[in-house]
Design an enzyme around this catalytic site. Structure first.
Site, PDB file in Angstrom:
ATOM      1  N   GLU A 325      43.500  35.980  68.678  1.00  0.00           N
ATOM      2  CA  GLU A 325      43.025  36.267  69.622  1.00  0.00           C
ATOM      3  C   GLU A 325      41.652  35.707  70.171  1.00  0.00           C
ATOM      4  O   GLU A 325      40.768  35.444  69.489  1.00  0.00           O
ATOM      5  CB  GLU A 325      42.598  37.882  69.499  1.00  0.00           C
ATOM      6  CG  GLU A 325      43.564  38.785  69.155  1.00  0.00           C
ATOM      7  CD  GLU A 325      43.007  40.214  68.762  1.00  0.00           C
ATOM      8  OE1 GLU A 325      43.873  41.076  68.967  1.00  0.00           O
ATOM      9  OE2 GLU A 325      42.075  40.306  67.995  1.00  0.00           O
ATOM     10  N   CYS A 326      41.742  35.289  71.378  1.00  0.00           N
ATOM     11  CA  CYS A 326      40.605  34.847  72.132  1.00  0.00           C
ATOM     12  C   CYS A 326      39.892  33.475  71.152  1.00  0.00           C
ATOM     13  O   CYS A 326      40.419  32.465  71.472  1.00  0.00           O
ATOM     14  CB  CYS A 326      39.558  35.790  72.096  1.00  0.00           C
ATOM     15  SG  CYS A 326      38.134  35.417  73.541  1.00  0.00           S
ATOM     16  N   GLY A 327      38.889  33.916  70.369  1.00  0.00           N
ATOM     17  CA  GLY A 327      38.493  32.506  69.580  1.00  0.00           C
ATOM     18  C   GLY A 327      39.532  32.229  68.584  1.00  0.00           C
ATOM     19  O   GLY A 327      39.613  31.074  68.412  1.00  0.00           O
ATOM     20  N   THR A 413      46.666  34.715  72.393  1.00  0.00           N
ATOM     21  CA  THR A 413      46.303  35.282  73.867  1.00  0.00           C
ATOM     22  C   THR A 413      44.653  35.370  73.821  1.00  0.00           C
ATOM     23  O   THR A 413      44.150  35.560  72.721  1.00  0.00           O
ATOM     24  CB  THR A 413      46.868  36.689  74.250  1.00  0.00           C
ATOM     25  OG1 THR A 413      46.443  36.892  75.197  1.00  0.00           O
ATOM     26  CG2 THR A 413      46.461  37.543  72.999  1.00  0.00           C
TER      27      THR A 413
END
Length: 449
Positions: A325-327, A413
């Site tokens: 997720e993200c990072g 994502t």
């Protein structure tokens, strides 16, 4: 289950940057050091403020969001807190009426009285006009009063108090003191574990200021009745029993909702934590979660930890389930450019590169396993990435949301998922074997979506 009663206060503001977190943390510390059991909640999706508030209150801080988590979830968490706590504090998000749903929507739904935090630097009687305007905007919220932040002198306080409508008392003032403010960086506040001792001094200074203002008696008449939801949240089946989920957690990866950890454990999973920065091997596990955080601040250290990168690549090559997720997405790419504009080699599980930029918003992730609500909040962008299997569906806008990638069992994502929204889909994401078709991003024509 019968209703529970507990004093409660909703800390709101006319805009961001007024000092809501500073005041909420100071209030939590003030009542904690009086021996009170304080439970704090944060409105909307947020990772950084809850870290600060958890340290100040000495208890975990959960998000409350009528869209992402749902009313039943919020109602149950507040009811549980009211049964065990001496005080409930809820910190709002942005300005009182900003967003859909807004802080005002949440306060009105549960009839929690509002204390408005306002930075009064550069104003005096106008603070009264702002309070009157906030109160007149809608009639279904009740106000406890004003907390004037950045009040310069006793005369400044007098001018503000004299202009307030009679029903809005001046609850307290905080002085213009840099020692009270909380440090910030590009995604918001600095993480609590980076500055624990410094935060302690700020909490105590803020608590002292509120105590001097007489705030210990301000909540006597603010008891709220919290009803249990008509239908209690279902207890998920232990479909991950016998599974171990390894979770990255260190200075680079720390954006983790306690609610997500609780959900995984309710599904039967055992949780273990590791550091992509410091460790050289993965713990024994069946699934891997790389959450968000600040990899751009630690890109060089992540890049040179070749042993850990090799271990994660081996896990990926074995076709085991992974969520990034993200990072975690940035870490999964080929390269990441840090805050000093230097590129560093990352895991290379997905083609593409990451660099700083900005985006945010509430979205639903349409995954093959099912839809999961969440949010995006990042200051980076990617390029050269593969065709996604789907894109996030924005809460109230038709434009496509964040891309969702699927390579082997890796789901990556920018979206931060709120696991309790769909426990069955989360269980399927982390299961040892796929329970539905999970096509590679290379096989899907994104242009047709």
């Amino acid at each position: 289950m019968p209703p529970a009663r507990c004093p409660a206060l909703f800390i709101a503001a006319p805009a961001s940057g007024q000092g809501k977190t500073t005041v909420t943390a100071a209030l939590a510390r003030l009542f904690k050091r009086q021996g009170k059991r304080v439970r704090v909640f944060k409105t909307g999706p947020d990772y950084l403020d809850p870290q600060i508030l958890a340290q100040a209150s000495g208890a975990p801080v959960a998000p409350l969001d009528l869209w992402m988590a749902g009313e039943s979830y919020c109602r149950q968490r507040l009811h549980e807190a009211a049964r065990e706590a001496d005080l409930i504090l809820v910190e709002g998000a942005m300005g009182l009426h900003d967003g859909e749903p807004s802080s005002a929507d949440l306060a009105a739904r549960f009839d929690i009285p509002l204390a408005v935090v306002m930075d009064v630097k550069g104003m005096a009687q106008t603070a009264g006009a702002v309070m009157a305007g906030l109160a007149a905007f809608r009639r279904d919220v009740r106000f406890a009063g004003l907390i004037a932040n950045g009040c310069a002198t006793a005369r400044h306080r007098e001018l503000i108090a004299s202009a307030l409508p009679a029903q809005f008392p001046l609850l307290a003032t905080l002085p213009r003191d840099p020692a009270l403010a909380l440090p910030e960086r590009h995604l918001g506040l600095v993480q609590a574990n980076e500055i624990e001792s410094e935060l302690e001094a700020r909490f105590e200074a803020g608590a002292d200021a509120l105590q001097a203002a007489g705030f210990l008696t301000a909540l006597d008449a603010l008891e709220v009745t919290f009803a249990a939801p008509q239908n209690a949240l279902p207890i998920p089946a232990a479909t991950l029993a016998g599974h171990t989920v390894a979770i990255a957690r260190d200075a680079a990866f720390s954006f983790i909702y306690q609610a997500n950890l609780d959900l995984l454990e309710a599904l039967g999973a055992s949780l273990v934590f590791f550091s992509p920065l410091a460790d050289t091997r993965l713990p024994a596990c069946d699934a891997l979660w790389l959450p968000g955080g600040y990899p751009e601040l630690h890109a060089e250290a992540l890049s040179i930890n070749h042993a850990m990168k090799s271990a994660i690549r081996t896990f990926f090559d074995a076709g085991k389930p992974m969520l990034a997720e993200c990072g975690g997405l940035l870490y999964s790419l080929e390269t990441l450019t840090d805050v000093e504009d230097r590129p560093h080699a990352m895991l290379g599980l997905l083609p593409g590169a990451g660099a700083l930029r900005g985006c945010q918003g509430m979205q639903t992730a349409p995954l093959p396993e099912g839809e999961i609500r969440g949010h995006a909040h990042h200051r980076s962008r990617t390029n050269g990435t593969p065709t996604p299997i789907s894109v996030g569906r924005r809460q109230r806008h038709p434009a496509p949301g964040e891309a969702i990638y699927r390579e082997r069992r890796l789901t990556a994502t920018y979206l931060h998922l709120f696991f309790p929204d769909n426990p069955d889909a989360v269980a399927a994401l982390f299961a040892r074997h796929p329970v539905c078709d999970t096509p590679s991003s290379e096989t899907l024509d994104h242009a047709a979506r």
